[in-house]
Every structure is written in C-alpha cells, then in structure tokens.
Design a protein around this motif. Structure first.
Motif, PDB file in Angstrom:
ATOM      1  N   UNK A  83       1.963 -35.560  51.499  1.00 63.65           N
ATOM      2  CA  UNK A  83       2.198 -37.291  51.247  1.00 63.65           C
ATOM      3  C   UNK A  83       0.370 -37.729  50.752  1.00 63.65           C
ATOM      4  N   UNK A  84       0.609 -38.206  49.858  1.00 65.41           N
ATOM      5  CA  UNK A  84      -0.542 -38.769  49.193  1.00 65.41           C
ATOM      6  C   UNK A  84      -1.241 -40.409  49.814  1.00 65.41           C
ATOM      7  N   UNK A 112       6.101 -35.917  41.620  1.00 62.61           N
ATOM      8  CA  UNK A 112       5.780 -36.954  42.419  1.00 62.61           C
ATOM      9  C   UNK A 112       6.636 -38.043  42.515  1.00 62.61           C
ATOM     10  N   UNK A 113       7.159 -37.957  43.726  1.00 62.61           N
ATOM     11  CA  UNK A 113       8.260 -39.170  43.898  1.00 62.61           C
ATOM     12  C   UNK A 113       7.604 -40.045  45.131  1.00 62.61           C
ATOM     13  N   UNK A 114       7.247 -41.127  44.593  1.00 60.92           N
ATOM     14  CA  UNK A 114       6.496 -42.202  45.329  1.00 60.92           C
ATOM     15  C   UNK A 114       5.331 -41.784  45.803  1.00 60.92           C
ATOM     16  N   UNK A 115       4.931 -41.593  47.198  1.00 53.74           N
ATOM     17  CA  UNK A 115       3.854 -40.793  47.822  1.00 53.74           C
ATOM     18  C   UNK A 115       4.043 -39.453  48.224  1.00 53.74           C
ATOM     19  N   UNK A 116       5.006 -39.016  47.891  1.00 59.86           N
ATOM     20  CA  UNK A 116       5.331 -37.512  48.300  1.00 59.86           C
ATOM     21  C   UNK A 116       5.179 -36.659  46.664  1.00 59.86           C
ATOM     22  N   UNK A 117       4.408 -35.671  47.157  1.00 62.32           N
ATOM     23  CA  UNK A 117       3.971 -34.540  46.045  1.00 62.32           C
ATOM     24  C   UNK A 117       4.374 -33.123  46.355  1.00 62.32           C
ATOM     25  N   UNK A 118       5.372 -32.543  45.786  1.00 57.63           N
ATOM     26  CA  UNK A 118       5.772 -31.220  45.653  1.00 57.63           C
ATOM     27  C   UNK A 118       5.261 -30.362  44.650  1.00 57.63           C
ATOM     28  N   UNK A 119       5.079 -29.024  44.838  1.00 56.88           N
ATOM     29  CA  UNK A 119       4.635 -27.995  43.930  1.00 56.88           C
ATOM     30  C   UNK A 119       5.150 -26.832  44.426  1.00 56.88           C
ATOM     31  N   UNK A 120       5.108 -25.847  43.601  1.00 58.88           N
ATOM     32  CA  UNK A 120       5.342 -24.204  43.835  1.00 58.88           C
ATOM     33  C   UNK A 120       4.174 -23.635  42.923  1.00 58.88           C
ATOM     34  N   UNK A 121       3.559 -22.571  43.738  1.00 60.92           N
ATOM     35  CA  UNK A 121       2.805 -21.701  42.861  1.00 60.92           C
ATOM     36  C   UNK A 121       2.830 -20.257  43.530  1.00 60.92           C
ATOM     37  N   UNK A 122       2.651 -19.383  42.722  1.00 59.13           N
ATOM     38  CA  UNK A 122       2.283 -17.783  43.102  1.00 59.13           C
ATOM     39  C   UNK A 122       1.015 -17.390  43.273  1.00 59.13           C
ATOM     40  N   UNK A 123       0.743 -16.614  44.374  1.00 58.16           N
ATOM     41  CA  UNK A 123      -0.687 -16.349  44.630  1.00 58.16           C
ATOM     42  C   UNK A 123      -0.790 -14.570  44.544  1.00 58.16           C
ATOM     43  N   UNK A 124      -1.704 -14.052  44.425  1.00 54.95           N
ATOM     44  CA  UNK A 124      -2.009 -12.418  44.634  1.00 54.95           C
ATOM     45  C   UNK A 124      -3.069 -12.200  45.662  1.00 54.95           C
ATOM     46  N   UNK A 125      -3.952 -13.202  46.144  1.00 53.87           N
ATOM     47  CA  UNK A 125      -4.924 -13.049  46.971  1.00 53.87           C
ATOM     48  C   UNK A 125      -4.749 -14.069  48.123  1.00 53.87           C
ATOM     49  N   UNK A 126      -5.025 -13.669  49.190  1.00 53.36           N
ATOM     50  CA  UNK A 126      -5.251 -12.461  49.939  1.00 53.36           C
ATOM     51  C   UNK A 126      -4.057 -11.568  49.956  1.00 53.36           C
ATOM     52  N   UNK A 127      -2.813 -11.998  49.700  1.00 53.51           N
ATOM     53  CA  UNK A 127      -1.735 -11.243  49.596  1.00 53.51           C
ATOM     54  C   UNK A 127      -0.759 -11.978  48.546  1.00 53.51           C
ATOM     55  N   UNK A 128       0.289 -10.962  48.039  1.00 53.82           N
ATOM     56  CA  UNK A 128       1.093 -11.758  47.099  1.00 53.82           C
ATOM     57  C   UNK A 128       2.150 -12.525  47.766  1.00 53.82           C
TER      58      UNK A 128
END
Length: 106
Positions: A73-74, A49-65
C-alpha cells in the motif's frame, strides 16, 4: 496516485533483512519496473496500481531461486506490505521513495 520513481525497499525474511531497490515508470501508459538487489537486476511483471494498492511479481536467483509476489500500500512517499514466495510465510516489506535533493540536478 503516482508510484513512479525509485524506491528503497527493506524485506524482513526468515534469513534476515534484505535491501532492494525498485524502480517504477510508465512506458506507453503501462506501468513497468525493475528491481535490483543481491547483485542482480530483474524485471517486474504484472505491475498493477489500483488506487493506493500496488502489486507485482518478480523472479530472483539470489540468495536462492524464488518467484516473489508483492502486495503493498502506497502512502505518499512510503509503502508497506508483504512479499510472498510460494508456500513460505509472507515477509514484511517497507519502502521509501527517493526524492531529488535540491542541487542534485545538473
């Protein structure tokens, strides 16, 4: 700005709108989170969280990998931004923070 809480997300993808829930919390002063959707729960990585900007990463497998990178922006209890999966076009993301309803507490 606080981002902690439960957020209902809507992601407009080429295969349709996907609903997900992201939860953000602090553990030992570090922002962490999890996301649920499509029958799976995954951890959020590199949450910043940098000021009102939020970033993140995630890995999913559904509906596809896919490996997804979010940048939003919050603005109070709303967020807007994008989710990017590799070379695919960015998908629009919107979200609303869930609020505790009066009388919902025990």
């Amino acid at each position: 700005m606080s981002v902690e809480g439960t957020w209902d997300l809507s992601i407009s993808t080429p295969i349709g709108r996907i609903k997900a829930v992201a939860e953000f919390r602090r553990e030992d002063a570090v922002l962490v989170g999890t996301a649920r959707g499509a029958g799976e729960e995954v951890p959020l990585n590199d949450v910043v969280l940098d000021g009102d900007r939020l970033t993140w990463r995630q890995a999913i497998t559904k509906p596809m990998r896919l490996n997804l990178a979010f940048a939003v922006t919050i603005d109070g209890d709303s967020l807007t931004g994008t989710s990017k999966a590799g070379r695919l076009p960015a998908s629009k993301v919107t979200g609303e923070r869930r609020t505790l309803r009066a009388g919902a507490e025990h």
